[in-house]
Write a protein that holds these residues in place. Structure first.
Motif, PDB file in Angstrom:
ATOM      1  N   SER B 240       0.836  -1.203   0.000  1.00  0.00           N
ATOM      2  CA  SER B 240       0.000   0.000   0.000  1.00  0.00           C
ATOM      3  C   SER B 240       0.866   1.247   0.000  1.00  0.00           C
ATOM      4  O   SER B 240       0.574   2.215  -0.708  1.00  0.00           O
ATOM      5  N   ALA B 241       1.917   1.199   0.805  1.00  0.00           N
ATOM      6  CA  ALA B 241       2.808   2.364   0.876  1.00  0.00           C
ATOM      7  C   ALA B 241       3.450   2.618  -0.480  1.00  0.00           C
ATOM      8  O   ALA B 241       3.546   3.762  -0.935  1.00  0.00           O
ATOM      9  N   ALA B 242       3.859   1.528  -1.150  1.00  0.00           N
ATOM     10  CA  ALA B 242       4.489   1.681  -2.462  1.00  0.00           C
ATOM     11  C   ALA B 242       3.504   2.276  -3.461  1.00  0.00           C
ATOM     12  O   ALA B 242       3.866   3.128  -4.272  1.00  0.00           O
ATOM     13  N   ILE B 243       2.254   1.826  -3.397  1.00  0.00           N
ATOM     14  CA  ILE B 243       1.251   2.359  -4.313  1.00  0.00           C
ATOM     15  C   ILE B 243       0.961   3.814  -3.983  1.00  0.00           C
ATOM     16  O   ILE B 243       0.870   4.667  -4.859  1.00  0.00           O
ATOM     17  N   LEU B 244       0.863   4.087  -2.691  1.00  0.00           N
ATOM     18  CA  LEU B 244       0.594   5.452  -2.241  1.00  0.00           C
ATOM     19  C   LEU B 244       1.632   6.403  -2.814  1.00  0.00           C
ATOM     20  O   LEU B 244       1.317   7.509  -3.237  1.00  0.00           O
ATOM     21  N   GLY B 245       2.865   5.953  -2.850  1.00  0.00           N
ATOM     22  CA  GLY B 245       3.921   6.814  -3.381  1.00  0.00           C
ATOM     23  C   GLY B 245       4.057   6.723  -4.888  1.00  0.00           C
ATOM     24  O   GLY B 245       4.905   7.397  -5.462  1.00  0.00           O
ATOM     25  N   GLY B 246       3.256   5.869  -5.526  1.00  0.00           N
ATOM     26  CA  GLY B 246       3.406   5.708  -6.971  1.00  0.00           C
ATOM     27  C   GLY B 246       4.395   4.607  -7.252  1.00  0.00           C
ATOM     28  O   GLY B 246       5.595   4.766  -7.031  1.00  0.00           O
TER      29      GLY B 246
END
Lengths: 389, 311, 262
Positions: B240-246
């Motif tokens: 999720s964190a990776a997606i949140l940051g793109g």
């Protein structure tokens, strides 16, 4: 392979009937096998038999015959289940297993619409099944609603809770959507564990089903014989599974199935030819979750009990494994796959503990070496039996 | 609320954010080079923690009891074993499925996560129960007014910063990093330019997995406990964190990790404060609701994904 | 002057710092075959993607049959009567030839849940109609393809896949067909064959009262010369020339753009 030259329109029906009978007899022996050795022998025997059958081209014959007489195949399958159940009429455990296979197959038919056809991934199948059980628990304990209506409502509640995920699932694809459903599955279980109103980790009791005064949880007395009460649930589950099966089959063999396939395979091409991508994803997601909810309600009433621990991420993966193992997109693959995945660990106690591990490994091997599964999906034939000409 | 407590929350949030960021960086690196998500990443972290724990127990049994030496060896074994494991996964699971539908890679890595999780549960001695993780760092405390700082926490924070800066330098300043970036930009072209595509992919997966192992050991040292289930949670949160940051953006992943930790800390502090009837046990429910809401709100992340699909 | 079917005014498409279409003015006349040419990266495919709604234009407008269609969803543009093929074939490989063509007729297929699940006889009639139409279209290209109607597309050769793609784009009877480099990946002879096919299909459709206007992106100049009535040349997203093939072939600026002598 060598049987391909036989003309399909003139294919006889006896290979199909023989095939169904063999599977039925086999299922009977498997359900009744007592010792671990016998079960192991049956499992190994099945593999050897299958190899021998395809070696002599008999499986191809059965397949041709089955494709020629689809209605006979359906009727045969139902008859086989009824016969196996009738023979085991007083064996609680065998009937419980059989009913469980039917209910899980129903859930997997729904999952098949979701990621087999429209490509919407769902790794929270067990959660939607659980929503159905919990709905049944609450409604059957606290409302006078007729129980069949409760089953339908359980499907509706599962579909509605699923619709909370529709926006994020629609706005994302593939991996992202997978993450959302995984998060939902974990969230669901965590929520139930900390929520006292729904029984916390201990779960809830569910009253048995009762339709028009007919109590499903009472054994059926006929003369001197006492039939297991599980037969009630078996008949109901068989009806649900068979109706679902026919509808999923029809869905695949229609413009709906075509549209869903195109949405899964190429969204850009789909949009360019007017295909309403959101509509098909929503349809698939809702249908699938609704089916899981209904099956969950019946399962809960049968076992009389529901708790968060039955709906872990691992259980969702087991559901997915059934679909992959059977052959993604092929409803016929689901039944044998569900039987293998559910019955084997119950019968072979020593694999019970290792079942998550074994099935995860099995699915990896299948994805690497036989991605189409045991019974690969066939080319779409909109009107089998009389198509082509 | 007093300043000391606030400081504790802040420190705790930073620590969580550091661990999430380290997991997220792995996801983003893998996505960069191969456009795949390795869902088993969190479980690799978990295996890394257990590898570290087993190393510690092994060292104890042969009588090596200097904490610093133990720590060094625990980190070394854990990181290198997971780097190898990561490369093996890439070689035998992910690369063979490169041309298969993306769903297959997704399923295969999910199932691999299950295999790793179950293997630890079943085969690690008494693996289904939580395990105490040794305190290998000095636990001296410094008091600043009401705020208490523990040396081990500061060391862990510093180590996390060092690891992330190290990865950053590796990617931006070295020849290897240049090759990784080239493959991430355009695998085909990189290959034509004479870059050994497969080798770079394996190295990247090794690098990301080693980083996850380090995060796993740090996680163990921080909580002094670990269990076979932490990987699933950390994997989902890291992703999720990776997606949140793109996805594909290393800075985004780091930012995403800290934002997520911030949300979670805020959730566990603010939720009981605002709604006293809601117990703090709901903090995971809150975190996963946040995952879903964030995905609905910004499906491709706060920093846009590297490129749109080619038509 | 013939009527204008599609008109782009000031059409601009920016991707970050790159301007792929730069205030492009372009008109497509009814019933013509318009060639769209230009060096790689000159914005030809981007133009198709903007017109068909896959990209949202940064500025400017597109009118089709007098109605504005700028920034509409791809689905709406399809229903308005514009279809296309893709440079890299975008067929659904595991599906049959029939499935791939039938999806092109999506707007005429009934999608209701009840219709598809319970009115099987009505569905069957609709299926038969589409089957016949697909056969007719395929036969225009190649009789042998009709026999392969229920083969998966993955079993077809490149040229046959192109043909299926064109059938998919034609079965809904569009008024405008956009062909994105149909010769890509084919030999000289195959290209020649395919172009004859396209001209023939167009002729037959016209005779049947369903005339279709075509815009074709091509790199092969002999194809352009043979099939187009008029050409537009793009460079860096701008129109640099317009006219018959002979006219643009003689244009100094076009030669410069292609040879890059600046």
């Amino acid at each position: 392979m060598s049987m391909q030259n036989s003309n399909s329109s003139a294919a006889p029906s006896w290979p199909l009937l023989t095939g169904v009978s063999v599977v039925g007899v086999y299922a009977h022996f498997l359900l009744h096998a007592e010792s671990q050795i016998a079960v192991l022998g049956l499992a190994v025997g099945a593999i050897l038999l299958l190899i021998a059958f395809s070696r002599f081209g008999w499986t191809a014959r059965v397949a041709t015959s089955a494709a020629t007489y689809p209605k006979l195949l359906g009727a045969g399958a139902v008859a086989a289940v009824v016969l196996v159940a009738a023979v085991s009429y007083e064996m609680h455990f065998a009937l419980l297993m059989l009913t469980t296979v039917l209910l899980y197959s129903t859930v997997c038919l729904g999952l098949n619409i979701q990621f087999g056809y429209s490509g919407v991934v769902n790794f929270a199948g067990a959660a939607f099944f659980g929503i159905g059980s919990y709905t049944a628990a609450v409604l059957a304990s606290h409302s006078p609603l007729p129980h069949l209506l409760i089953v339908a409502l359980a499907g509706l509640v599962a579909a509605l809770l699923g619709s909370l995920l529709i926006l994020p699932v629609l706005r994302t694809r593939g991996h992202y959507a997978a993450l959302i459903t995984i998060a939902f599955g974990i969230l669901f279980k965590t929520f139930l564990e900390v929520n006292d109103a729904l029984g916390g980790p201990q779960g809830l009791k569910i009253p048995g089903m009762e339709i028009l005064g007919w109590k499903f949880n009472d054994n059926i007395a006929i003369g001197d014989h006492e039939l297991s009460f599980y037969l009630n649930y078996l008949v109901l589950s068989l009806a649900l599974c068979a109706v679902t099966f026919v509808l999923v089959r029809r869905l695949e063999r229609s413009w709906m199935g075509l549209s869903m396939d195109v949405v899964r395979l190429d969204e850009t091409a789909a949009a360019t030819f007017g295909v309403d991508i959101a509509r098909w994803k929503i349809t698939a997601f809702t249908l699938g979750n609704g089916l899981a909810g209904m099956a969950g309600a019946i399962y809960g009433m049968m076992t009389g009990f529901v708790a968060p621990n039955n709906f872990t991420f691992g259980d969702s993966l087991i559901l997915v494994s059934i679909v992959i193992l059977g052959g993604i997109g092929n409803p016929w693959g689901i039944l044998p796959a569900a039987a293998i995945v559910l019955i084997l660990p119950e019968k072979l106690q020593f694999i019970q503990e290792y079942r998550f591990l074994l099935y995860a490994l099995l699915v990896i091997l299948i994805l690497l070496f036989r991605p189409d599964g045991l019974l690969p999906r066939k080319i779409r034939n909109y009107f089998p039996g009389d198509a082509g000409r | 609320m007093d300043l000391g407590l606030l400081g504790q929350y802040l420190l705790n949030g930073l620590m969580l954010g550091m661990i999430y960021a380290m997991v997220a960086v792995g996801f983003t690196l893998f996505f960069g080079v191969l456009d795949v998500i390795k869902f088993s990443h969190g479980d690799v972290l978990m295996v890394g923690t257990f590898a570290g724990l087993a190393t510690y127990l092994g060292l104890e049994s042969v009588g090596i009891d200097s904490p610093w030496l133990q720590l060094l060896l625990v980190v070394l074994v854990s990181v290198s074993a997971m780097a190898v494991l990561g490369a093996l996964i890439a070689k035998f699971l992910i690369l063979p499925l490169k041309d298969a539908p993306p769903l297959n890679t997704l399923l295969a890595t999910l199932m691999l996560g299950s295999v790793l999780r179950e293997s630890v549960r079943l085969f690690y001695p008494n693996g289904s129960n939580p395990k105490p993780f040794p305190r290998l760092l000095p636990t001296d405390e410094w008091s600043l007014g009401t705020l208490t700082l523990r040396v081990d926490n500061l060391i862990l924070l510093a180590a996390g910063v060092a690891a992330i800066v190290g990865v950053h330098l590796l990617i931006t300043r070295t020849k290897l990093g240049l090759a990784i970036r080239a493959v991430a930009q355009d695998g085909e072209t990189a290959r034509i330019m004479g870059i050994n595509f497969e080798w770079i992919v394996l190295l990247t997966f090794g690098l990301g997995s080693g980083l996850a192992a380090l995060a796993g050991v740090m996680n163990g040292l921080y909580y002094n406990e670990t269990n076979f289930g932490i990987g699933l949670l950390l994997g989902v949160i890291g992703f999720s964190a990776a997606i949140l940051g793109g996805l594909g953006n290393v800075y985004g992943a780091i930012l995403g990790g800290f934002i997520f930790a911030g949300l979670q800390t805020l959730g566990s502090v603010a939720l009981p404060a605002v709604l006293p009837s809601v117990p703090s046990a709901y903090k995971d429910v809150f975190a996963f609701t946040a995952v879903i809401v964030i995905m609905a709100w910004k499906p491709t992340g706060l920093i846009a994904e590297k490129s749109s699909e080619r038509v | 002057m013939s009527t204008i079917l599609l008109e782009a005014r000031g059409l601009t498409m920016r991707f970050g710092g790159v301007t792929a279409l730069d205030a492009l003015n372009l008109a497509v006349h009814k019933d013509e075959v318009l060639g769209l040419i230009g060096p790689n990266g000159s914005g030809k495919t981007t133009f198709f993607n903007v017109v068909t709604g896959l990209y949202a234009a940064s500025a400017g407008s597109v009118d089709f049959e007098g109605r504005e269609i700028t920034r509409r969803a791809a689905q709406e543009i399809y229903r308005a009567g514009i279809t296309r093929t893709f440079q890299r074939s975008r067929l659904c490989l595991p599906l049959t030839v029939f499935d791939n063509i039938a999806i092109g007729n999506y707007q005429h297929l009934q999608h209701g849940l009840l219709f598809n699940l319970f009115r099987r006889q009505a569905l069957k009639r609709q299926y038969q109609e589409n089957l016949e139409e697909a056969c007719r279209l395929l036969a225009t290209f190649n009789d042998k393809l009709v026999d392969r109607l229920f083969d998966p597309v993955s079993a077809l050769t490149m040229i046959d896949r192109r043909r299926v793609e064109i059938c998919r784009a034609l079965i809904s009877r569009p008024r405008l067909l956009l062909l994105d480099e149909p010769s890509a990946g084919m030999t000289h002879d195959e290209t020649h064959e395919l172009m004859s096919d396209i001209l023939q299909v167009r002729q037959r459709l016209r005779e049947a009262g369903n005339s279709v206007t075509i815009v074709i992106i091509e790199h092969e100049m002999n194809v352009i010369d043979r099939v187009t009535d008029r050409c537009v040349v793009l460079n860096y997203g701008e129109k640099i020339a317009e006219g018959t093939y002979a006219q643009i072939a003689a244009d100094a600026e076009v030669q410069r753009a292609y040879l890059g002598s600046d």
